[in-house]
Write an enzyme that holds these catalytic residues in place. Structure first.
Site, short mmCIF file in Angstrom:
data_model
loop_
_atom_site.label_atom_id
_atom_site.label_comp_id
_atom_site.label_asym_id
_atom_site.label_seq_id
_atom_site.Cartn_x
_atom_site.Cartn_y
_atom_site.Cartn_z
CG HIS A 1 -28.30 17.84 -14.98
ND1 HIS A 1 -27.31 18.70 -14.53
CD2 HIS A 1 -28.12 17.71 -16.30
CE1 HIS A 1 -26.56 19.05 -15.55
NE2 HIS A 1 -27.02 18.47 -16.65
CG HIS B 1 -27.26 11.90 -16.84
ND1 HIS B 1 -28.18 12.83 -16.40
CD2 HIS B 1 -26.61 12.49 -17.87
CE1 HIS B 1 -28.09 13.92 -17.14
NE2 HIS B 1 -27.14 13.74 -18.05
CB SER C 1 -27.18 12.83 -21.85
OG SER C 1 -28.01 11.84 -22.38
CG ASN C 2 -28.58 17.28 -25.53
OD1 ASN C 2 -28.43 17.87 -26.60
ND2 ASN C 2 -28.22 17.83 -24.37
CB CYS D 1 -33.21 23.37 -24.81
SG CYS D 1 -32.37 23.05 -23.24
CD GLU E 1 -33.27 13.97 -16.93
OE1 GLU E 1 -32.57 14.55 -17.78
OE2 GLU E 1 -34.36 13.43 -17.20
CG HIS F 1 -23.68 17.69 -18.15
ND1 HIS F 1 -24.50 16.59 -18.14
CD2 HIS F 1 -23.20 17.84 -16.89
CE1 HIS F 1 -24.52 16.09 -16.91
NE2 HIS F 1 -23.75 16.83 -16.13
S1 SF4 Z 1 -34.94 18.48 -20.34
FE1 SF4 Z 1 -32.81 19.15 -20.63
S2 SF4 Z 1 -32.55 19.23 -22.87
FE2 SF4 Z 1 -34.76 19.15 -22.46
S3 SF4 Z 1 -35.49 21.29 -22.41
FE3 SF4 Z 1 -34.97 20.71 -20.31
S4 SF4 Z 1 -32.83 21.29 -20.03
FE4 SF4 Z 1 -33.23 21.27 -22.23
#
Ligand code: SF4
Length: 329
Positions: free
Chosen positions: A78, A128, A227-228, A16, A130, A45
């Site tokens: 995070h 986590h 996590s994702n 991403c 974040e 991660h």
């Molecule tokens: S919140 Fe995490 S998964 Fe979503 S765009 Fe940002 S880095 Fe990527």
């Protein structure tokens, strides 16, 4: 594998914009200042990414007292708590913040509403980084709810000014269920104008919802800490398709493919495409004869780099020099 096999590639999958940016920040800092560059927590991660940056001179730490005075320090994608940020500044490190701007957006929202007297329910996974970073924007008044059971037990001091925030990488469906339970118990609760679950998480889950019913098996490329990526595997499983998550091609097991005529393949937001390519090569060895990309959303979002690491596109020159401490997003 038995007979002709096809691999269906989920679209979108993999990196991403926040992960791209975080890795680029470490690479540019290494190129500009030289090794070692310290990074608080895994920058993203993913085992491959972390090992690659380690080989280039990044040192990953969890505690700030592991960082020598005068060092350059990068915060992971995070995000960090206020206490970590302030301590890093107090120690005088040159800081670059690789917190994803979509996580920073949640931090800003929490700070703004807290000034207006709000208390928070945060939907997320305990431990986590974040969640620790977002909850750590405030010294009190933010309560973690991991599931509907927690919603029934949570005890805010008041219920007139209560707001919900979420981790950015949750299951969209789980979060909706927990939010509904919160609204049922606290009807006045304030929800974010735009949901906190990020576009990348949403898009990758939507793609798996299209992919999973069309295949006999789903492989998710991602590290166990991601996590994702875990949410993608769970989602395919819930849709009734056996699903496995692998860190790399070596973890694939031949028996998974025994009865699978069609294999779906996706990757979490922190998993590089090179690992997807290796998985495809291995599935080909196991009998796949065709690889087909699914139709899906094309992501064009890109986040700017922090000051001090930007390059002028026209001249190829650096835009600004590093100042210590530096905490731009
Ligand atoms: S919140 Fe995490 S998964 Fe979503 S765009 Fe940002 S880095 Fe990527």
């Amino acid at each position: 594998m038995v007979g002709a096999k096809e691999v269906l590639l989920a679209e979108p999958r993999g990196f991403c914009a926040g992960v791209d940016r975080a890795i680029e920040i470490v690479e540019r800092a290494l190129a500009k200042f030289g090794a070692p560059i310290y990074v608080r927590h895994e920058i993203v991660h993913n085992t491959f990414v972390v090992n690659d940056l380690k080989a280039k001179g990044a040192i990953f730490i969890e505690e700030l007292d592991e960082v020598p005075p005068g060092s350059t320090l990068i915060f992971s994608a995070h995000g960090v708590s206020k206490a970590v940020q302030q301590e890093a500044e107090r120690r005088g490190f040159a800081i670059f913040d690789a917190t994803c701007p979509l996580v920073t957006k949640v931090h800003v929202e929490v700070a703004k509403l807290a000034k207006e007297g709000y208390e928070f329910l945060m939907i997320g996974h305990k431990g986590h980084p974040e969640v620790e970073g977002t909850m750590g924007q405030l010294s009190e008044g933010i309560h973690l709810v991991e599931d509907e059971g927690d919603v029934a037990k949570v005890a805010p001091r008041q219920t007139e000014k209560l707001a919900v925030v979420t981790q950015t990488t949750l299951s969209v469906d789980d979060a909706a269920g927990i939010k509904a339970a919160i609204k049922a118990r606290f009807p006045l609760v304030r929800e974010p104008k735009q949901q906190d679950i990020c576009y990348a998480t949403q898009n990758r889950q939507d793609a798996v919802k299209v992919l999973a019913p069309q295949v006999d098996l789903v492989i998710v490329v991602g590290s166990p800490t991601s996590s994702n990526s875990n949410r993608l595997r769970e989602l395919a499983d819930r849709l009734g398709t056996p699903a496995y998550m692998v860190d790399n091609a070596l973890e694939l097991k031949q028996e998974w493919f025994a009865d699978a005529a069609r294999v779906g393949l996706t990757a979490g937001a922190s998993a590089p495409e090179v690992l997807v390519d290796e998985v495809i090569a291995r599935i080909r060895q196991l009998g796949a004869v065709a690889v087909r990309k699914m139709d899906g959303i094309e992501e064009t979002i890109k986040f700017p780099l922090p000051k001090g690491l930007k390059i002028d596109a026209a001249t190829g020159l650096e835009i600004a020099v590093r100042k210590a401490p530096e905490t731009g997003h």
